[in-house]
Scaffold this motif. Sequence first.
Motif, PDB file in Angstrom:
ATOM      1  N   SER A  22       0.851  -1.183   0.000  1.00 41.87           N
ATOM      2  CA  SER A  22       0.000   0.000   0.000  1.00 41.87           C
ATOM      3  C   SER A  22       0.887   1.234   0.000  1.00 41.87           C
ATOM      4  N   PHE A  23       0.684   2.099  -0.983  1.00 44.79           N
ATOM      5  CA  PHE A  23       1.466   3.315  -1.077  1.00 44.79           C
ATOM      6  C   PHE A  23       0.644   4.544  -0.713  1.00 44.79           C
ATOM      7  N   ASP A  24      -0.492   4.343  -0.048  1.00 45.29           N
ATOM      8  CA  ASP A  24      -1.358   5.463   0.311  1.00 45.29           C
ATOM      9  C   ASP A  24      -0.629   6.480   1.179  1.00 45.29           C
ATOM     10  N   ASP A  25       0.172   5.994   2.131  1.00 47.92           N
ATOM     11  CA  ASP A  25       0.896   6.912   3.011  1.00 47.92           C
ATOM     12  C   ASP A  25       1.945   7.703   2.242  1.00 47.92           C
ATOM     13  N   VAL A  26       2.595   7.063   1.279  1.00 43.64           N
ATOM     14  CA  VAL A  26       3.599   7.751   0.468  1.00 43.64           C
ATOM     15  C   VAL A  26       2.933   8.865  -0.332  1.00 43.64           C
ATOM     16  N   GLU A  27       1.767   8.574  -0.913  1.00 42.13           N
ATOM     17  CA  GLU A  27       1.041   9.581  -1.690  1.00 42.13           C
ATOM     18  C   GLU A  27       0.626  10.743  -0.795  1.00 42.13           C
ATOM     19  N   ALA A  28       0.208  10.425   0.431  1.00 42.34           N
ATOM     20  CA  ALA A  28      -0.206  11.481   1.353  1.00 42.34           C
ATOM     21  C   ALA A  28       0.979  12.364   1.740  1.00 42.34           C
ATOM     22  N   GLN A  29       2.174  11.766   1.890  1.00 40.97           N
ATOM     23  CA  GLN A  29       3.355  12.549   2.237  1.00 40.97           C
ATOM     24  C   GLN A  29       3.755  13.468   1.091  1.00 40.97           C
ATOM     25  N   ASN A  30       3.666  12.980  -0.134  1.00 31.16           N
ATOM     26  CA  ASN A  30       4.063  13.781  -1.280  1.00 31.16           C
ATOM     27  C   ASN A  30       3.048  14.858  -1.611  1.00 31.16           C
ATOM     28  N   GLY A  31       1.836  14.711  -1.146  1.00 27.26           N
ATOM     29  CA  GLY A  31       0.818  15.708  -1.387  1.00 27.26           C
ATOM     30  C   GLY A  31       0.026  15.446  -2.649  1.00 27.26           C
ATOM     31  N   HIS A  32      -0.854  16.352  -2.914  1.00 28.38           N
ATOM     32  CA  HIS A  32      -1.754  16.269  -4.058  1.00 28.38           C
ATOM     33  C   HIS A  32      -1.059  16.883  -5.269  1.00 28.38           C
ATOM     34  N   ARG A  33      -1.143  16.211  -6.407  1.00 31.72           N
ATOM     35  CA  ARG A  33      -0.451  16.679  -7.600  1.00 31.72           C
ATOM     36  C   ARG A  33      -1.454  16.984  -8.706  1.00 31.72           C
ATOM     37  N   VAL A  34      -1.322  18.168  -9.289  1.00 29.51           N
ATOM     38  CA  VAL A  34      -2.127  18.586 -10.428  1.00 29.51           C
ATOM     39  C   VAL A  34      -1.164  18.918 -11.554  1.00 29.51           C
ATOM     40  N   GLU A  35      -1.412  18.316 -12.718  1.00 30.14           N
ATOM     41  CA  GLU A  35      -0.559  18.541 -13.878  1.00 30.14           C
ATOM     42  C   GLU A  35      -1.405  19.178 -14.975  1.00 30.14           C
ATOM     43  N   ILE A  36      -0.907  20.295 -15.537  1.00 31.78           N
ATOM     44  CA  ILE A  36      -1.655  21.045 -16.543  1.00 31.78           C
ATOM     45  C   ILE A  36      -0.929  20.946 -17.884  1.00 31.78           C
ATOM     46  N   VAL A  37      -1.685  20.615 -18.926  1.00 34.57           N
ATOM     47  CA  VAL A  37      -1.120  20.466 -20.268  1.00 34.57           C
ATOM     48  C   VAL A  37      -1.827  21.414 -21.221  1.00 34.57           C
ATOM     49  N   ALA A  38      -1.052  22.268 -21.895  1.00 36.29           N
ATOM     50  CA  ALA A  38      -1.584  23.128 -22.955  1.00 36.29           C
ATOM     51  C   ALA A  38      -1.582  22.320 -24.240  1.00 36.29           C
TER      52      ALA A  38
END
Length: 179
Positions: free
Chosen positions: A39-55
């Motif tokens: 389970s990598f849920d804790d790792v994702e929570a540590q790294n934070g929320h990621r938003v990627e924007i593509v033009a």
Amino acid sequence: MTHPALRLITKENYDLPAPEVMSEAHRASVRSSEQLSFSFDDVEAQNGHRVEIVAMNSLHGKRLCELIMSSKPKVALDLRHVIRFDLPGTSREQVLSYFRATHTLYLRDPIPWHNLKRRDFIAGNMVISQRLEHETVERKQSPVLLLVPKDEHVSLLTAYLNRVFSKRREGPWEISALH
């Protein structure tokens, strides 16, 4: 039967042999080709929320497919009025197959870019899009891929999301432009 995954090491017992974590019977039942899951849920929570924007106006189709495969977004939110994936080097069917391969939920939510001013994104109090805020701020899925029409929309959307995240989101976040 339980197997301790951790044990306390003290000065008195540091030279004792480590306990067997996996019994011989269990070890025999695990095939060498079997993939164990973690389970990598804790790792994702540590790294934070990621938003990627593509033009999308300056992107080659092959690069879009590479971005989808490398970032493996949970949600792809298309904020363009005209939905076109017939970019050089790819087709609509190919892009959608990449979304299926990465288990990405593709959603449409056209933003009225032509009616919005720079101040609406940077200092305005209006909600640009309920769906955008729901998918980026309220939901815990990460990363989220946002598809915008032009390069100039990336900086406007970044300013808007940083403002909204600062008011409403707990924990760290990262907003990046993908090229």
